[in-house]
Design an enzyme around this catalytic site. Structure first.
Site, PDB file in Angstrom:
ATOM      1  N   TYR A  84      -9.222  -1.920   1.940  1.00 53.32           N
ATOM      2  CA  TYR A  84      -8.512  -2.558   0.857  1.00 53.32           C
ATOM      3  C   TYR A  84      -7.206  -2.759   0.814  1.00 53.32           C
ATOM      4  CZ  TYR A  84      -7.399  -2.895  -4.178  1.00 53.32           C
ATOM      5  OH  TYR A  84      -6.975  -3.462  -5.503  1.00 53.32           O
TER       6      TYR A  84
ATOM      7  N   ASP B 120      -1.048  -2.360   7.021  1.00 54.11           N
ATOM      8  CA  ASP B 120      -1.173  -2.086   5.532  1.00 54.11           C
ATOM      9  C   ASP B 120      -1.015  -0.624   5.258  1.00 54.11           C
ATOM     10  OD1 ASP B 120      -1.482  -1.411   2.864  1.00 54.11           O
ATOM     11  OD2 ASP B 120      -3.200  -2.680   2.708  1.00 54.11           O
TER      12      ASP B 120
ATOM     13  N   LYS C 262       3.201   2.246  -3.347  1.00 55.89           N
ATOM     14  CA  LYS C 262       2.864   3.615  -3.771  1.00 55.89           C
ATOM     15  C   LYS C 262       4.125   4.663  -3.534  1.00 55.89           C
ATOM     16  CE  LYS C 262      -2.223   2.848  -4.000  1.00 55.89           C
ATOM     17  NZ  LYS C 262      -3.022   2.026  -3.130  1.00 55.89           N
TER      18      LYS C 262
HETATM   19  C1  LIG Z   1      -3.539   0.742  -3.486  1.00 55.94           C
HETATM   20  C2  LIG Z   1      -3.378  -0.174  -2.023  1.00 55.94           C
HETATM   21  C3  LIG Z   1      -2.896  -1.602  -2.308  1.00 55.94           C
HETATM   22  C4  LIG Z   1      -2.757  -2.232  -3.604  1.00 55.94           C
HETATM   23  O1  LIG Z   1      -1.609  -1.863  -3.992  1.00 55.94           O
HETATM   24  P1  LIG Z   1      -1.317  -2.042  -5.634  1.00 55.94           P
HETATM   25  O2  LIG Z   1      -0.052  -1.592  -5.882  1.00 55.94           O
HETATM   26  O3  LIG Z   1      -2.447  -1.123  -6.216  1.00 55.94           O
HETATM   27  O4  LIG Z   1      -1.576  -3.344  -5.966  1.00 55.94           O
HETATM   28  C5  LIG Z   1      -3.015  -2.265  -1.051  1.00 55.94           C
HETATM   29  N1  LIG Z   1      -3.379  -1.667   0.071  1.00 55.94           N
HETATM   30  C6  LIG Z   1      -3.841  -0.296   0.202  1.00 55.94           C
HETATM   31  C7  LIG Z   1      -4.243   0.275   1.293  1.00 55.94           C
HETATM   32  C8  LIG Z   1      -4.069   0.289  -1.001  1.00 55.94           C
HETATM   33  O5  LIG Z   1      -4.510   1.661  -1.056  1.00 55.94           O
END
Ligand SMILES: *Cc1c(COP(=O)(O)O)cnc(C)c1O
Length: 428
Positions: free
Chosen positions: A141, A236, A264
């Site tokens: 994701y 990511d 985060k």
């Molecule tokens: C949470 C998450 C995102 C998206 O971040 P948001 O601040 O919710 O837009 C992207 N990549 C990973 C791996 C994530 O866990």
């Protein structure tokens, strides 16, 4: 129950009653817990029920809720002003901390979410290589931007919508999907799209199909393939950054990506994201280069303040990582003992302070393996845990997040609860 009342009301005004689908508790046949406040590793609902929390806002709160390290004298910052739309010193400070920490990163741009970070990093990769196609992995994701909303893990897995209506086929035509931990699938894809692929983006440790670690060979293999084919490698690190180690997954694997995405943790609980990498790539970003990317609230002074406080604490206190990693390891080992003693058909996967209890016996290394999990058993287990006063992501396809605020006593309480909940789950 106040939460149920609030949920009913929320559903009138907000789609599904929540501002992010995974909060809805739908697939565990429950209604969401509405939180009034949190402190340390605990949150409290409006009926004053106490829960030991393993969501931690889905990762950001590595130091726990309302940590004094983050909130002390924060009112003094607020009275200085909350947003200017002009540059501030704090943006330099956080950027500097991140650049100093992260391997191979010369420059970083702040945005407001992880979604923006990955979306923008991909734009840079495409602008730099002048190629359109990208490779992502099944079950990974990267936020909800159109071209990345293909085979996208937890939220989509939970609701059985691998791709979303509203995303035109034209927009995802250039998104090629490979199998996680399967280098051959990547090699074949690249051969079939020679000189057309701008970037490979991945979660170096996948946290959105349950916790699935990439093998070292896979990560190193991707690095080599990208070098050979002039493809931009994007990590990511929205979850793993500053969690898996202070150097993120790049430090953990000893492999440096060309671009990395953050979110985060770097905002200490305020909305934030960032992407960064080599100067050569980042200097094509507007206004120093032609690749456009902007944000009214980007680099927001309060978010920067929280980020600076959290990251500088992590930099100066490496024992935080020892604490959370040891906690996770002990939790894993003791859950494994319970499983073994009772021959339950489940197993634990753990990496650093991230951990998933999968309701399936066999080890999971990619998305296809995830499918056979016993979701009914997970639901029974989840409900039992909530009743005992423990919350974590209401989905089989997520990890639990351990914070510095979880202590030895919390660990004991958690293990006792898990033991009972598994018994109730399998001997109902
Ligand atoms: C949470 C998450 C995102 C998206 O971040 P948001 O601040 O919710 O837009 C992207 N990549 C990973 C791996 C994530 O866990």
């Amino acid at each position: 129950m106040e939460s149920e009342k609030l949920f009913k009301e929320a559903c009138q005004y907000i789609p599904g009653g929540v501002n992010s689908p995974v909060r809805a508790f739908r697939n565990v046949d429950m209604t969401p817990i509405f939180v009034e406040r949190g402190k340390g590793c605990r949150v409290y609902d409006h009926d004053n029920n106490e829960y030991i929390d393993y969501i931690g806002s889905w990762g950001p709160l590595i130091l726990g809720h309302a940590s004094d390290i983050l909130i002390e004298d924060i009112d003094k910052e607020i009275v200085m002003g909350t947003s200017f739309g002009l540059p501030t010193k704090k943006e330099i400070e956080l950027a500097k901390i991140m650049v100093d920490a992260y391997p191979g990163m010369d420059m970083v741009r702040m945005v407001n979410s992880g979604t923006e970070a990955t979306m923008s990093a991909i734009r840079v990769a495409r602008g730099y290589t002048k190629r359109d196609k990208i490779i992502k992995f099944e079950g990974n994701y990267h936020g909800h931007s159109d071209c990345l909303l293909v085979q996208a893990g937890s939220g989509a897995l939970t609701f059985q919508t691998p791709t979303s209506p509203g995303v035109p086929d034209d927009l995802i035509r250039n998104t090629l999907v490979c199998q996680y931990n399967d280098l051959e699938s990547v090699k074949t894809m690249i051969q079939n799209n020679k000189d057309e692929i701008a970037c490979i983006i991945l979660e170096p440790v996948a946290c959105n199909m349950g916790l699935v670690e990439a093998t070292r060979e896979f990560i190193q293999g991707l690095r080599d393939i990208c070098n050979e084919n002039q493809i931009v490698l994007i990590f990511d690190e929205v979850i793993t950054g500053f969690r898996l180690s202070y150097q993120g997954a790049a430090g953990y694997y000893g492999v440096t990506p060309d671009l990395a995405c953050f979110g985060k943790i770097i905002g200490g609980g305020l909305p934030v994201g960032a992407y960064g990498g080599k100067k050569e790539l980042m200097s094509i970003v507007s206004p120093s280069g032609p690749v456009y990317q902007a944000g009214t609230l980007s680099g927001n002074p309060l978010a920067m303040t929280m980020g600076i406080r959290q990251l500088s604490y992590l930099r100066d206190h490496p024992e935080v990582y020892d604490h959370i990693n040891n906690y996770a390891l002990k939790l894993k080992q003791d859950i494994e003992k319970i499983i073994e003693e009772n021959d339950y058909p489940c197993h634990v996967q753990c990496c650093g302070s991230l951990l998933t209890l999968f309701f399936k016996k066999e080890y999971i290394s990619h998305y296809k393996d995830v499918q056979g999990c016993d979701l009914k058993a997970f639901t029974r287990y989840y409900q039992a845990m909530v009743k005992k006063g423990f919350i974590f992501a209401p989905s089989q396809f997520e990890g639990i997040f351990i914070s510095y605020a979880h202590n030895e006593n919390d660990l004991k309480l958690t293990l006792t609860a898990i033991k009972e909940a598994l018994k109730e789950c399998y001997e109902y």
